[in-house]
Structure formats: C-alpha cells, structure tokens
Design a protein around this motif. Structure first.
Motif, PDB file in Angstrom:
ATOM      1  N   VAL A   1       4.277  -6.098   1.267  1.00 23.62           N
ATOM      2  CA  VAL A   1       4.570  -5.828  -0.134  1.00 23.62           C
ATOM      3  C   VAL A   1       4.092  -7.426  -0.832  1.00 23.62           C
ATOM      4  O   VAL A   1       4.858  -7.229  -2.004  1.00 23.62           O
ATOM      5  N   PHE A   2       4.214  -8.313  -0.309  1.00 19.53           N
ATOM      6  CA  PHE A   2       4.530  -9.842  -0.978  1.00 19.53           C
ATOM      7  C   PHE A   2       2.867  -9.019  -1.758  1.00 19.53           C
ATOM      8  O   PHE A   2       3.347  -9.631  -3.017  1.00 19.53           O
ATOM      9  N   GLN A   3       1.767  -8.550  -1.536  1.00 19.06           N
ATOM     10  CA  GLN A   3       0.853  -9.114  -2.030  1.00 19.06           C
ATOM     11  C   GLN A   3       0.738  -7.824  -3.270  1.00 19.06           C
ATOM     12  O   GLN A   3       0.339  -7.529  -4.229  1.00 19.06           O
ATOM     13  N   ARG A   4       1.568  -6.501  -2.997  1.00 23.84           N
ATOM     14  CA  ARG A   4       1.714  -5.974  -3.849  1.00 23.84           C
ATOM     15  C   ARG A   4       3.073  -6.216  -5.468  1.00 23.84           C
ATOM     16  O   ARG A   4       2.369  -5.896  -6.194  1.00 23.84           O
ATOM     17  N   ARG A   5       3.768  -6.767  -4.546  1.00 23.53           N
ATOM     18  CA  ARG A   5       4.551  -6.302  -5.051  1.00 23.53           C
ATOM     19  C   ARG A   5       5.435  -8.486  -5.777  1.00 23.53           C
ATOM     20  O   ARG A   5       5.800  -8.937  -6.929  1.00 23.53           O
ATOM     21  N   GLU A   6       4.547  -9.470  -5.613  1.00 24.97           N
ATOM     22  CA  GLU A   6       5.284 -10.475  -5.317  1.00 24.97           C
ATOM     23  C   GLU A   6       3.964 -11.127  -6.118  1.00 24.97           C
ATOM     24  O   GLU A   6       3.347 -11.349  -6.382  1.00 24.97           O
TER      25      GLU A   6
ATOM     26  N   HIS B   1       6.748 -16.447   3.218  1.00 31.69           N
ATOM     27  CA  HIS B   1       7.568 -15.194   3.514  1.00 31.69           C
ATOM     28  C   HIS B   1       8.283 -15.021   4.180  1.00 31.69           C
ATOM     29  O   HIS B   1       8.713 -16.331   5.413  1.00 31.69           O
TER      30      HIS B   1
ATOM     31  N   LEU C   1      12.472  -7.187  -1.339  1.00 28.41           N
ATOM     32  CA  LEU C   1      11.627  -6.225  -2.449  1.00 28.41           C
ATOM     33  C   LEU C   1      10.550  -5.140  -1.512  1.00 28.41           C
ATOM     34  O   LEU C   1      11.112  -4.243  -2.859  1.00 28.41           O
ATOM     35  N   SER C   2      10.728  -3.992  -1.039  1.00 30.32           N
ATOM     36  CA  SER C   2      10.838  -3.535  -0.972  1.00 30.32           C
ATOM     37  C   SER C   2      12.176  -2.300  -1.464  1.00 30.32           C
ATOM     38  O   SER C   2      11.815  -0.785  -1.745  1.00 30.32           O
TER      39      SER C   2
ATOM     40  N   GLU D   1      11.259  -1.982  -4.555  1.00 26.71           N
ATOM     41  CA  GLU D   1      10.402  -1.478  -5.955  1.00 26.71           C
ATOM     42  C   GLU D   1      10.920   0.152  -5.230  1.00 26.71           C
ATOM     43  O   GLU D   1      10.234   1.051  -6.071  1.00 26.71           O
TER      44      GLU D   1
ATOM     45  N   HIS E   1       5.583  -3.628 -12.218  1.00 23.92           N
ATOM     46  CA  HIS E   1       6.467  -4.281 -12.205  1.00 23.92           C
ATOM     47  C   HIS E   1       5.872  -5.242 -10.819  1.00 23.92           C
ATOM     48  O   HIS E   1       6.297  -5.017  -9.504  1.00 23.92           O
ATOM     49  N   ARG E   2       5.677  -7.042 -11.120  1.00 27.62           N
ATOM     50  CA  ARG E   2       5.631  -7.364 -10.065  1.00 27.62           C
ATOM     51  C   ARG E   2       6.545  -8.998 -10.307  1.00 27.62           C
ATOM     52  O   ARG E   2       7.633  -8.938 -11.388  1.00 27.62           O
ATOM     53  N   LEU E   3       7.496  -9.197  -9.240  1.00 34.37           N
ATOM     54  CA  LEU E   3       8.855  -9.730  -9.748  1.00 34.37           C
ATOM     55  C   LEU E   3       8.277 -11.688  -8.639  1.00 34.37           C
ATOM     56  O   LEU E   3       7.247 -11.937  -7.734  1.00 34.37           O
ATOM     57  N   MET E   4       8.737 -11.810  -9.874  1.00 28.91           N
ATOM     58  CA  MET E   4       8.547 -13.559  -9.588  1.00 28.91           C
ATOM     59  C   MET E   4      10.184 -13.859  -9.844  1.00 28.91           C
ATOM     60  O   MET E   4      10.545 -14.072 -10.414  1.00 28.91           O
TER      61      MET E   4
END
Lengths: 428, 428, 428, 428
Positions: free
Chosen positions: A10-15, B84, B92-93, B96, B107-110
């Motif tokens: 998920v990190f790669q995908r969403r962060e 991580h 995140l999961s 998502e 979207h991605r999260l920062m």
C-alpha cells in the motif's frame, strides 16, 4: 467491525513520493522499546536516529507509557484545544519548577501548533509584532522548518526550492566558523547592523541553533553565542534560539545554551519536548515580549493533551535533579571515543557537533550514505546531515545503556571499515 | 519520582497571553467522554464545539481508546518519522478501501506535519511546484491557517495582522454569495482569469472551503463549486479543497464535496482525521501531481503513529457502510429544527451552514458572545464564527445521541431567550 | 570633429529587441511640427499617437521652441538636480496661478524622476509612509508603469511577466463597468474593505486612472469616481489619481477629474506636462501628506530644467484662460463623429473613451492591427490599446487643426473600410 | 501671452519637502557654463558636484549646445517614443564606432526610461527573465536607485525606509574591503554560492558599482572585480556593472571597468551619457541575453531625442581618440595632490575613490557638512557621500580647466582649515 490488513504494497500505491526515511530504511516497523526498533519480521535495530532527536528518552519509556495508558483509560482529555486542563497545569508546574526556576528564567510558555516549524513561525511573527520590524537574521546552514515563514530562515536549497516562490524577510549571515578560524563572523554581523548603508535592515530577530542539527552539526562557540546575543540586544532585535533539535538534553544540558551565559528572548522547542515522541511544540517567551493577542497565532492542535502527560513525566523523571545530566557526560565520552576511532579510518574526516549530537564529516555524501546503508544491513539505524549529507550523525536516545551504545558504535565502525575497504578495492 | 500538582494559578503565571478558548470557558477540564466534558470539580458540559470539529466522533470513543491502549501497551511505535510501520499500512489500507475506492478517487496520501495549516502549506507549495506559477486564488472569509504561506490565503484581518509583514502570493476573490444572490461571483473569477490585463496572474491553485467554518458558515452552492472547478481546470490551476473543518462527515458526508460532482486535485484534511482528536493532517493528491521529491516538504511529526491507530478505527467503524452517514441526516434535522426556533427569537437572524456545521447569524458579535457565555453557565460549550463573530456555531460531535443533542439545543434556546430578553430590558 | 552617419542598419545591429513602436511604423523620422511627422525620405504623416499623449500641444510648438532656444543660447541651466533655478520658480508660479489656484487645490509639487512610472513609485511609497500601511488597491486593466513598484499596480500580464518575480503589495479590484452595467463595482470594494475577514488588508492607497489609456479606453463614470474617493476617505486610504495619460487636457480639461467633484490626495503627471515631449514627471500632493524627508525619494534627473521652460509656456499659453479648453470640446465632436462612422462599418464595434482619448473597440486585436497598418501606409500614425489590443485609439495632438483632424479621420475610415472589405473577401 | 515671474518664495510654498540639494545650496541659479554656475544675483560658483556626475563635460558645452539649438530650430524630433529617428541612428553609430568596437564589445543598447534607476530596473528584470531565477546579489554601501526593484539592491537605510514595505529579491554581500584588508570578501561570496545549504539562492545577477559613488567612494580592486565576474559566470548569474555614476569617463576611462579585463553581461548607464545633463539612460546587454520582447520593459520617454543629439557629440568630441582620456590622468593628479594636502589637516582622514571620483573621509558627517557649507560660502559647490555622509566628494566636470580645478581645491582647503580650526577653538 472490519480490520484492515498491514499490506506493505500500500505504501507504493498510496503514499506520496514525498516519503523519505522509509526509502533508506526499508522495513516495516512494528514495535520499539528503549533504544531498539523491531520490524514486522522480528528483526531488531539499534536506533541512532531517535526520531531525529524526538526520542531523547528512548521509545516507550515505561513510566510515560504507564501514565499515558492511565490517562486514556480514565477518559482523560485527548483533545482540549487551548482550554485549561489538569494535565496542562501539571506540565506547566513541572516545567516551571524543574526547568525555568532553577535557571532563573521568567519565560512564559506558548503552545503552538505541534511542530517545530510552527513554533518557529510563531517566534518570528511575534518578534516582528513586538519590534515593528520585518527583517530576520538567520545563518548559513541553519534549519528551521519548511512552512513558508520558517523556510525563509532555513538555508537548505532543496527545501527552499520546494517553496515555489521566492522567500523573503530574512537576511543571511555566516554562522560561527563559516569563514574559517581567523574570521569572527559575529564581527561582520555587528559591522553590517551598525552601518546605515549596509543594506541589512534593522532586524526584528536574530535566530539560530547553537548546534546546527541538519546543517552538519556545526557547533557555535560560547563566545560567539554571547557576542551575537549582545549584538541582538544592542540593535533592538529579539534573540531567538531554536532549540528544537539541540534542546531537551541533546547538547548535554536541558537547554543547549544554558551554560553560555545568555538568556534568549524566545526559545523554540519541539521534537523531544513531549518525552514520548508525540507531536508537541512550544515557544518560551519573556513576559515583556508576550504580546500576541488571544489566538492571534492559533491552531487546533496547540496543546496536545496526551503529550502533556508524557512531557510532565519526562521533566520529573530526568530533570528534577542532576543525575541524568551527569550520565550524559559519560555517554558523550563513549560516543567521542567511538567517533575518534572512526575518523582515523577516513582520511580527512572531521569530528562535528557537541554534547550528544555528534558526528563525523567523512568528506562526501556518497561515502556517508554507503556507511549508513551498510550499518542498517547490520542492524543500526543512523542518518546523515550537512549541506551535502556528508556527516554521519549520531542521535542515539540519551537513555541508551552504555553497552547498547558501544554495540551501535561497533556496528558503525565495521560499516565504515568495510565501506572504505570496498571503495579502496573498487578504486584499484 | 516527584509528582507535579494541578495548580490552576500556573496558567496566569506561565501560559502565554495567546491562550484563548480558556478565557471564554473558564474551567479546568479533567475528563471527557462522548459528547461531554467534565471539569476538575465534577461539573459536566455538553460539547457543541468538539475541538472545533476535531472530535467528530466524540471524546474517547471506546473502540479507538481500546485500540490505542492496546497499541501502547504492546510497545507499538509511538514516533516513527515517515518510516513504514504496520499501523500506517493498516490506516492506508482502510482509507483506500473505505474512502478512496468507493468514491473512485485515485489520490495518494501525503502525511504532512500534523496541523491543518501544514497541510495547506504543503498543498500550496506543491501546486506552485507543479504549475511553475506563484499566484494562488483564495476567497473572502476563507480560513486556512496562520503559518505564513497559509495565512496569506486566510481572510481574517486579526490573524493576518499577526504576520508582522505583508502577505503575498494570493489574490482574493469574492466567495459564493458575497455580492448577493444576483451576482455569480464565479463569473467575475472567470472574467478576471480570462482577461490578460486584469492584473490577476495565472494561478497555480484555487483554494477554498465548501463551507467556511471560521468565516461564518458560508456554504457554497454545488453549482458554484462545479463552476470554480471547471475554471481551475480551464486555466491550468490546481483545485485545492480545504476540507480540514468540513471534512470527516461534518458536512454530512466524508468529504464535503463528494456529492457535488467535482474531484479536487488536492484535498487537505486534519482536525477529525485521527478520529480521536490527536494531531494528524494529510494531503490527498492526484498521482499526476504527486511531484514533491523525498522530504522536499518534511517535518519530524509527519505521520503520528498513535493517530494512525485511531484514524483507522474511525474509518472502519463509521465509514465502511452507509449507517453512520444516514444517521447524520437525522441529526441534521434535529439541529435545523432547533436553530429555526432560535432564529425566530432574534429579529433578522439568518441560518447559516450545511450538514452538521450549522449556526445562526444573530447580527452582532456582542449578542453572539453573550449567548455563548450564558449557555456555558448552563453547561453548554459553544462558540461563535464569522467576520464579526456574529454567528453562533454548532459543531457537536457527529455521534451525539439525539437526546443529548436536544438537551444542548434546549440550553442554547434558553440562552438566546434570556439574553435577548435581558437586552430588551436593558434597552428600555 | 567627426560626424557619425544616420545609417538605418544600425538599429537592427545595435538596438535591443525591446524596441517596439519602430516595428509597426517602419520609417526613420527626421522632423516634426504640429500634428505632422516627416521621415528621412520626406514622407509626411499625420500623428494620431502624439507620443502616447506626450505631445498634447503638438510637435515643436513655436512658442515653446523659441523659449527653449533662447534658454539654451543664453547658457540657461540644462541640468540642476533639485537646486532652485529661475526656470523652476517660473514654472511653479505658472502652475500655481493658472492650474492650482483656479481649482482651489492646495497641493505641492514633487518633481520625481522624469517618467510616469517614477511618479507612480513616489506616490505609492509616500502613501505607504503616510499611512503606515502596505496594501494598495488598483484596478483591472490599469496601467501605471513597469518599474517594480508601479508594475505591481499595472494589470497587463505581458508587462507583469517581465518582472521575473511575483509582484506584491497590490490587491486588484474590478474597475467601473467591469461586471456589466448592473453591478456597481465600487460596492464590492466598499464591502471588501468593510469586512474584517475579506482578506483585503486596509489600504495605504487606492490608485486608478479615470480613463484607462492602455487598458482599452475604459472611462469611469463621475459617480463611480466620487464613490471610490469617498471609500478611500472612509477607510483611511490616500486617493491617487494617475493622470499621466489622461491629464494635461487629454480628457477635455486640465485634470481628468476636475469636473467630478473629487480632490485626490495625490495626482501623478508626466507625458504632456513638459508641453514639448521632454522627459518630465511630477506628483501633486496635499500639504498634510507631503511627508517625504529631503531626497527620501530622489533621482538625478528630478526636475528637468529644459522641461521647466517649455512646461511653463504650455501652462501660460493654453491654460491661462478658457479658450483652449473650449476648442477641445469642438475637436471632441469631430472625433466622435468620425468614430461613429467607423463603428458602423464594424459589426459589434463599441466606442470607447472620454474627451480626446477616444477609440473604437473593433472586437479583435488582429483587425485593429490590420487597420492601423493600413492607415500607416496611407500616412496616418495610430495605435491600439486594450487587453487584446482590440481598440483603435486616437490620441491626436489637442492642437490639431480641424482640417487635419478630419483628414486623419478620413484616412482611418478608409483603412477600416478597406480592411474589413479585405477580410470579407478572404472569408468568402 | 502672460509671463510668470521668478519668485523664490514659491519654492517654500509649492515644492515638496522632498527637495534636497537646494537646502544646502541656498541660491536661485540662472546660468551655467563649463565648470561654473551663476545665480540670479550674479554670484559665480565653481561646480565640484557636476549634477552628481551628470555633467562630466561641463555645463552647456558649446558644441553640444550648437547642435541642440540647430536640431530644435530645424524642427528636429523632440519626442519620438522608440521610433527610428535620424538622431538615434547617428548616436548609435557613434557609440558603436567609438565606444563598443574599440573595446571589442558586442553589446546592444536598450534605451530605458531616462533615469539610472530605470536602467537598473530593466537590468534586474532582464537578468531574472534570462536566468529564470529571482535572487540578485548586491553589496554593502551600493546605490542603484530608489524605485522599488532598484531600491531592493540599494544599501542606504534612509532610502530603503522610504519604501514603506519590506524590500525583497536581493541578498546582500560585503563589498571589497568591507571586512578589512585581510579578508577577501569575494571568497565569502564564492563559498556561499557553492554551499547548497547557505541560504543564498542561486542568483540571477550580481550587481555592483566598481566605485561606490553614494556609498562613500569605495573602490573595488581589479582583482576583486575579476573574481566576482568569474564567480558570476561559474554560478550562472549575469554580471551587471552599474556604471551610472562611475561611467562616461568619471573613473578615468569611458567605462569604469574597461581596464579590469572583465566584460559585463549588462552595463547600466545614465547621468553623463547625454553629455549635456539631459535625462537619458541606457542598458548595454550582450546579444545572447537581449531577451525582452518588444516593449516588455517600456516607458514613454525611453529614447530622449534631444539627448541623442548631445550624446552623439559627447562621444565624437571626447572619445574618438585618446586625447581626452590622457587629460583625465593629469587632472586626477591635481585632485590627488589637493586631497593629500587636505587629508593632512584632518587627523585620521582617509583618501577615497578612483579616477576623478575622489574624496576624503573626514571621519564624521558633521565635519564634512561643515566643510561643504563653508566651501559654498566661498563659492564652491561640493557635496558629501558615504554611510554617514562623512566623505567630502569631488565630482568636478572632467573638462574643468586645471586653473579652475586648483582654484576649487584651494577653496576646499581653506574650508577644511577654517572648519577644523573653528572646531578646535570650540573644543577648547
């Protein structure tokens, strides 16, 4: 209720691509205690990064942990804006009794938004308001955060470039030692401020770190700090010492400046002030400069109530008497001894820093990165610093047992030896 | 170990004059649960402020509380920089699965520094970087935080004055309805952006709240929001919706804009995103605009690990199906009914807001303040909003039971009646 | 002594790409008198550009010419910094007697650097100094010069883009008529300045032209001007009327605003103030705002001595009684009649302007450019204006004899007819 | 036609408080020729101020005078915007032939608005456009004008304070010699530009005067100038030499830098470029940086046609061969000899300057002012310079006959002697 999985993809995908430390330390961390981190696969790492000095008392200090669990269990306030709360009163009392009074400081505390940058923003705004001036003096290699007001004071071009607009309101001067040992850069500052045609406008504030944590562990001499403090006073500027990284014992005493004979008008603190790594920041300000109106600088999370609980414990446990500070001196010797050994392995290496924020300038960012990478492979988390990331920087928890400290230093020494050996072979 | 006392005199002695809410609500708070706060003397207060919408799920939600205690007890990470961690992966999961996917958002999260202002700073910086432009359009009565970059976008003159320097980089346009019902202010925006001689530089971003929380609960119409979104797209500007206050269900759905048919390029979130009132903020950004380099915008407390634990629970518990959102509609009706009754007591009063951020413009800041003060005397915490603090604003936890909601509204109605009656007598 | 040749190839070789008018009017000019220019080959051109209104009294007015030659012949001062000179005293007396006193104006004159932009810079600086505020309100389509301080107030994006940095310190409001006839844009200004949360900071000054010379000959109504003047006064801002282009009779009276019942705090003048086209600029300021210290705003060429000679003559000759102004009304009628005819040839054309700065919006910059090019081929120099250069603008010398005026208008009419006819053929 | 009187009371009544030189030289001037000014009462003054170096060829040079009268008499163009004119072509040819070609310079000329500040504004804007950067490096004690863009580069706090807003976009570095003879300030510049964490953003331009006219006649060494030129090149910045005051022979050669082995990317010129004291300014720019679009930087008075006439004569008469420049060396010796004598009368006095911009630092602004006042009483016009106005500055016309030069120096010597004697008596 559903439970979401811990799926590392998920990190790669969403962060966001802005993620950073996780790139160098490629593990998924699960637990931590004292000076150790444990990843999801059970691997243990000695922590010489300590949340960039946010974990000066180690991970999950048992006393803070107990107090925090008790607070939460008893429905203690989790979020209280800047309302009065019992836990805030107790923190204030502890800070007054054990920190301010023994140091003869009459400062007041302003709880800013819980980041160091926010404390710096508040400090600069306040200095401008108090003096009616706009210019702020900051120094080469200083780091004060990346929100727009703080970023103007920060030296790092990578971060400055992120602003997307020109940064203004700050004049830059060379830090102590920047022009070599024969030039006292405070003299240049004095000359420029005294010269009505220098082009440096009368400053609202002079801001600096006594040890530049991100800028390469440059440590200002007590004489220079005193001189700059006197210059600030003479020219009607507020002296702001940014103790976000060097404070809370990191430089060997609670405040990094307390043995220097200066009393800043404003001190910014964050990182380890909560004791537990929780987001918290504050600004100390002398009563005569405490001139913000109610909520003139505000923010929803000013005054993190959970953090007050652990912050109070950190003060009571570590700063109520001399014991802890005395131990720091011993740990400093251990670190220095290890770094001395390391510096002998790298031609031209230079020791940097003060107190327990120490490092070695290995001359190149590539070498420093290779050393840190190899150390991580062997179970040590350690990072670099400096304009070109050329300084291997030790920011171990101040509570690290001597044996763990030595173990970490040994891993680091091996990493340096192996890396430099590899490089020699590669070069031949 | 020593234990510091809870001595209320310490606030006056040691806390900065910038303290604010504590002036209006003069008690020392000790505990909180659901929609109630309890002070040190055991008095109970219904909370219609909810940490300025940071406590949308109430105080100390039992599920979050349990999860957080479990995390701390098990030496879960307290501070992890942006490494991580298992708890981040799980958050995140959840985000998502339950938030982004059902809304077709890629979207991605920062994780920015844990304040709304920091998320706004990051958003504006990113928009400038992505577009290579510097100008940002914001609107009358908008509030986006008080650090220098965000403050430039904020309308409030009291906060702007705190900057101590002129604020730049933002052009101001009238918000929806600002020029009355007959003028569509989006048309003015379009005309000015299309006119090469208007003096409004091509914008990097257009930023606004769909409901202006601090600015007086002005609610933009869906048509206006869509029009402005289309204008942003047509003129190459990023659309930033600041959902710090209106998001997380406050406007009746998770995002305040999700029923409007617009997909912002960037969304800023903070306040209730942790679920538990812990400091946490994030920025959602479309992948094609995710252009920060590693740590280009950074901050030690980006990614509050404790907050990930509770934030995940908040998503799983409240947003995995429609139940919660359906309940919000019912609570909205209760609030509206109460406010309708109130507005009839005050000549010229106007209802303001949308969803569960509702209020009544009573025409004067003095009257609004008097009403809130009297409500507090009777056990209700409620605050004002608007350019002249003339709007009595209800920000009750979204989880407030109907009975408590009605009880709070009754206290408020009594306060309005008594205050207006007093004033009539005083005037006679 | 050598004599350098007039070799036209030198322009291409040695003059910067920034050169501009010479591109549209490709001749090498040698002489000029009255309303005519003569090129090196003896071709004669009627001048409807008049140095962008710097030659309101025509080229080489015989009385000014005589006086200037006499001054130079007698070793009159050519350059006197801001020393007292006889010619300055005589100009000041003439201006006092014939301009200020009859209009009940108590203003003082400040001779700024001899460009309109410099006068605007001085005006804005002074307003900021007097009020202690920084914000300046300017308007859509306004043009005030291209040095950094003035450029911030200018609307044109091409010029703004030349700054190379973001322009700051100016908030932009819609000019009179910008939102159509049903919206009074002064109301928006009033609302935003009265709203403490509008995001428009309290202004040091409100600056505008009563007729926007570069911005498309938009003419503000007297009511709007009065309303904005009243708003400035009510909000503590100085009213600056930029009469650089519209002043000196161009709008039909000496000052463009003198029939409107407003007295600006500051008036900026340049262009035709010297009478002869020589570089000269000044700022009129009410005594109570005359707060610059000696040379606080300075410049070597402030007070062009040659210009004082011709400027005095221009006042004495044209403004000592009503004769000249009365003639302007007659010329205005001739121009209007010509433009009315022209506008009937172009579908959708709109008449623009006021007094003797008049034009016709032909709907497209390409069409306007084609018309001007064809007019030039036939011996008429005329230029465009407006956001998209869509307005064909007549700025004939105010002294143009009626026959020459009609001759010029006839050339223009022919150019319009031919151009539109060509286009029709091209389209078919 | 009426004739307005020369009534000296009008200055007090109608001229702004910003007037300055007239305060120190309280006469009304009427005529001037060569190195002499004559007031309305027939008193004659030797001119050691020369319009702040705008009259390098003296007042009313007979050849320029004749040519200008001829031009005006023949209805030559007085104002031509930036149209091609014969007189411009002739000036360009003269400048190309006698100035640029012999010095192997391929620069183009841009005629900016006719003030030095305007040329500086254009230069800075262009450097920003060409490089895409915003930061400009300027130096302590530099003076570049007082419009907002130029003022940011100017060091003088009195003028900077006149801005009324913070000045931005410029970083300040110490000029040659600022830190004493043992520190090479160019090294500091190099170090800061090479250090990615210095806080000095990559510069668009480095701008300086080789002799600081207003800043106290500080003269940069050729080595320093070469070093800074190399630094500019290495770091991608344009080198701008501001030759407004030091150019046109003032420093002993046409350009102040021509013997230094550097070729600036941009040179700004004004003051004496017209030869006659008429307003004129220009910017020289290398063809590869000639990147403004047409009129992107503009202004009505760019290209003063009268000034082209006299400027051409000044080039042809003084710079077509070596004669004039050789004479300058002789005059420099006379001035140096006089200043040496003067400096012996004032304990601690220091000679300042280079070429024919020379002076003596008498240690205090009060003393310098007293000296100048007494000199004026005895018929010499001379002014001060420097951060505290402590330098008595000689800027005599370069054409001053040796006898007049010596006579002026004698008056000055007497003034120094009398003033210092008075002071001694006063002190006893």
């Amino acid at each position: 209720m559903l439970t979401s999985p811990s799926d590392p993809t998920v990190f790669q995908r969403r962060e966001s691509e802005a993620r950073s430390y996780c790139r160098g330390f490629d593990a998924v961390f699960a637990q931590a205690a004292g000076s150790e981190l444990i990843d999801a696969e059970g691997n243990r790492y000695i922590d010489f990064l300590a949340g960039c000095s946010s974990l000066n008392y180690g991970h999950n200090d048992p006393d803070m942990k107990t107090a925090l669990i008790e607070h939460i269990s008893g429905d203690g306030i989790a979020h209280g804006l800047d309302l009065h709360t019992e836990v805030k009163a107790r923190f204030l009392s502890a800070f007054e009794t054990h920190i301010l009074k023994p140091r003869n400081m009459d400062h007041r505390l302003m709880f800013t938004g819980p980041t160091g940058a926010n404390a710096v923003e508040a400090a600069i705004k306040l200095a401008r308001k108090v003096t009616g001036r706009t210019n702020v003096i900051s120094f080469t290699n200083g780091f004060h955060g990346v929100t727009l007001g703080a970023l103007a004071a920060t030296g790092n071009s990578y971060h400055r470039g992120g602003a997307g607009i020109p940064l203004s309101g700050v004049a830059r001067m060379p830090y102590d030692g920047y022009m070599g040992s024969k030039v006292d850069t405070a003299d240049l500052l004095e000359k420029m401020l005294s010269d009505p045609s220098s082009g440096i406008d009368a400053p609202a504030a002079i801001i600096f770190e006594t040890v530049q944590g991100e800028g390469g562990l440059n440590a200002a001499s007590p004489e220079w700090v005193r001189k700059v403090a006197a210059i600030a006073k003479a020219h009607g500027a507020l002296l702001i010492i940014d103790d976000v990284q060097a404070g809370c014992g990191r430089a060997g005493s609670f405040f990094s400046f307390e043995d220097f004979g200066v009393v800043p008008d404003i001190v910014t603190m964050a990182k380890s002030i909560s004791g537990f790594g929780l987001p918290m920041a504050l600004m100390l300000v002398r009563p005569e400069h405490d001139k913000f109106g109610p909520a003139e600088h505000n923010g929803t999370f000013r005054g993190n109530t959970h953090a007050f609980v652990t912050a109070r414990i950190s003060i009571e446990k570590f700063w109520a008497d001399e014991t802890f500070q005395d131990q720091l001196a011993q740990k400093e010797r251990i670190i220095l001894s290890g770094l001395a050994a390391i510096s002998e392995m790298v031609p031209g290496a230079r020791l940097k820093g003060r107190g327990l924020m120490r490092g070695v300038d290995v001359g190149s960012g590539d070498l420093a990165a290779a050393i840190c990478a190899r150390a991580f492979d062997n179970g040590l988390i350690i990072e670099t610093s400096g304009p070109n990331d050329e300084v291997v920087k030790i920011l171990a928890p101040l509570t690290t047992p001597d044996t763990v400290l030595r173990k970490g230093l040994n891993i680091l020494m091996d990493a340096v030896r192996d890396t430099t050996t590899d490089m020699k072979f590669a070069a031949e």
